[in-house]
Design a protein around this motif. Sequence first.
Motif, short mmCIF file in Angstrom:
data_model
loop_
_atom_site.label_atom_id
_atom_site.label_comp_id
_atom_site.label_asym_id
_atom_site.label_seq_id
_atom_site.Cartn_x
_atom_site.Cartn_y
_atom_site.Cartn_z
N VAL A 79 -36.71 24.79 -7.15
CA VAL A 79 -37.74 24.00 -6.47
C VAL A 79 -37.10 23.16 -5.35
CG1 VAL A 79 -39.46 22.18 -6.73
CG2 VAL A 79 -39.21 23.93 -8.50
N VAL A 80 -35.99 22.51 -5.65
CA VAL A 80 -35.30 21.68 -4.65
C VAL A 80 -34.80 22.54 -3.49
CG1 VAL A 80 -33.32 20.16 -4.25
CG2 VAL A 80 -34.69 19.90 -6.32
N PHE A 81 -34.32 23.73 -3.80
CA PHE A 81 -33.85 24.66 -2.76
C PHE A 81 -34.96 24.99 -1.77
CE2 PHE A 81 -33.86 29.19 -1.51
CZ PHE A 81 -32.76 29.20 -0.67
N LYS A 82 -36.20 25.08 -2.25
CA LYS A 82 -37.33 25.44 -1.38
C LYS A 82 -37.69 24.32 -0.41
CE LYS A 82 -39.60 28.73 -1.78
NZ LYS A 82 -39.53 30.03 -1.06
N GLY A 83 -37.17 23.10 -0.64
CA GLY A 83 -37.37 22.01 0.30
C GLY A 83 -38.46 21.03 -0.10
N VAL A 84 -38.74 20.09 0.80
CA VAL A 84 -39.65 18.99 0.49
C VAL A 84 -41.10 19.47 0.41
CG1 VAL A 84 -40.55 16.76 1.29
CG2 VAL A 84 -38.11 17.27 1.51
N LYS A 85 -41.57 20.14 1.47
CA LYS A 85 -42.97 20.59 1.49
C LYS A 85 -43.19 21.82 0.62
CE LYS A 85 -44.35 18.94 6.09
NZ LYS A 85 -44.80 19.35 7.44
N VAL A 112 -29.38 13.68 -5.21
CA VAL A 112 -28.00 14.14 -5.02
C VAL A 112 -27.92 15.12 -3.85
CG1 VAL A 112 -26.01 15.22 -6.12
CG2 VAL A 112 -27.57 13.82 -7.48
N VAL A 113 -28.84 16.07 -3.80
CA VAL A 113 -28.84 17.07 -2.73
C VAL A 113 -29.04 16.41 -1.37
CG1 VAL A 113 -30.15 19.01 -1.75
CG2 VAL A 113 -29.59 18.98 -4.19
N LEU A 144 -23.86 23.39 -5.00
CA LEU A 144 -22.86 22.45 -5.51
C LEU A 144 -23.44 21.55 -6.59
CD1 LEU A 144 -21.05 21.38 -2.20
CD2 LEU A 144 -20.07 22.71 -4.08
N THR A 145 -24.63 21.02 -6.33
CA THR A 145 -25.28 20.11 -7.29
C THR A 145 -25.61 20.83 -8.59
OG1 THR A 145 -26.22 18.83 -5.47
CG2 THR A 145 -27.22 18.55 -7.64
#
Length: 450
Positions: free
Chosen positions: A153-159, A325-326, A343-344
């Motif tokens: 989910v974080v990899f896909k970005g904010v929006k 962290v990212v 990395l995270t």
Amino acid sequence: MKERSEFSGKLGFILAAAGSAVGLGNIWRFPYLAAKYGGGLFVLIYIFFITTFGYAIMSSEIAIGRKTRLSPIGAYGALDKRFKFVGIIAVVVAALIVPYYSVIGGWIIKYFVTYASGGYLEAATDNFFVDFITSPLEPVVWQAVFVLIGAFVVFKGVKNGIEKINKVLMPALIIISLAIGIYSLTLPGAIDGLKYYLIPDFSKFSIEGVLAALGQMFYSLSLAMGIMITYGSYLNKDDEVGRSVRHIEIFDSGVAILAGFMIIPAVFAFSGGSQEALSAGPGLMFITLPKVFASMGLSSLIGTGFFLMVLFAATTSAISLLEVVVSTICDQYGLSRTKSVVLTTAFVILMGIPSSLGNGIWGNVKILNLAILDFFDFITNAVLMPVGALLMCVMIGYFINIKDIQEELGIAKDLGKQKFYGTMIKFVAPVFIVLILLSSVLSTFGIISL
């Protein structure tokens, strides 16, 4: 300078921030504390703290993030270089919490899979939980699965990642909570539990209860973890911070109260309301509740729905911790989001292994006489978070121009709101935070009971 990502609008920000605030503490800790400290009385005290102290702290963190458009380390450094280390504390808190939080997230996936496959009787046996968490391999695998879900989910970005998933998971969480809560109230004896939960018992008023409500509010709102600063940095300049904070707090407290509707009447019907059955911590969710579900009709369906709801809550909180962290790695070292996520993710999975093994083959390893997972929980929740929040108040109240933050909050022309905010940040909040720090440390080592 690279353009910073933003939420698509106020709703996206509110759901993401509320998703961070709504976590495991709302679901297993809030109902227990409410039952222990006078039911409705505890709820009233909790709401008072949320609308005063909690409102001021959360507003400040979001304002810092939006004003600087940076993650915690850069944000504090931009306001006052002398306080850059406070941003480091916030990021360290997030980096240390998410590994052991993910261990518990893995437990939740295990229970969800068990119920979804019809194993509700197995989950209710006396040794199921202990046998599982003391296993050297299986909990580590489920922890890694939980981390990978959040990392994707974080990899896909904010929006496209954080905002989209919260727009699905948060409404779903509410719907499942309501459904299970309504069903719980149909059980024989459940109404007695509801009365016990909602009707204030003023004879149980105590300083310990006040401190418990204060601590629950502080941790429940995801304060001093860098989350609200990071999410605030993605908030559009046209959105009003104060109104957004009120919506987040309503969402957070609403889910906590709903959790009480689900759990206390059901446990009351099962046990007659014994304090042992309502005990705090993992025992309530992973030992007591499976026995409650096994005694119900629709056991598999209710258990599956419940652990799916808990998984949603845990996932949205873990996503926000990972994002801190990212985002920091991206801002501080100029790495791409992809590299920062990789990395995270590797760090979190590796750091989670000791916390998992500390329940089993590393059970004899103690730090300050605490198990590994408990030590990380203590050092982050009881020490670093209150210290970071206290230093933020000191910085805003006494070292930078407080009007800069008030302008970001949109209250620069309202003398009444300015006075309230100034009083909270300079005087009231520091006192409350010191009380949280002292009570958390003392309760951890059994000097007081909360």
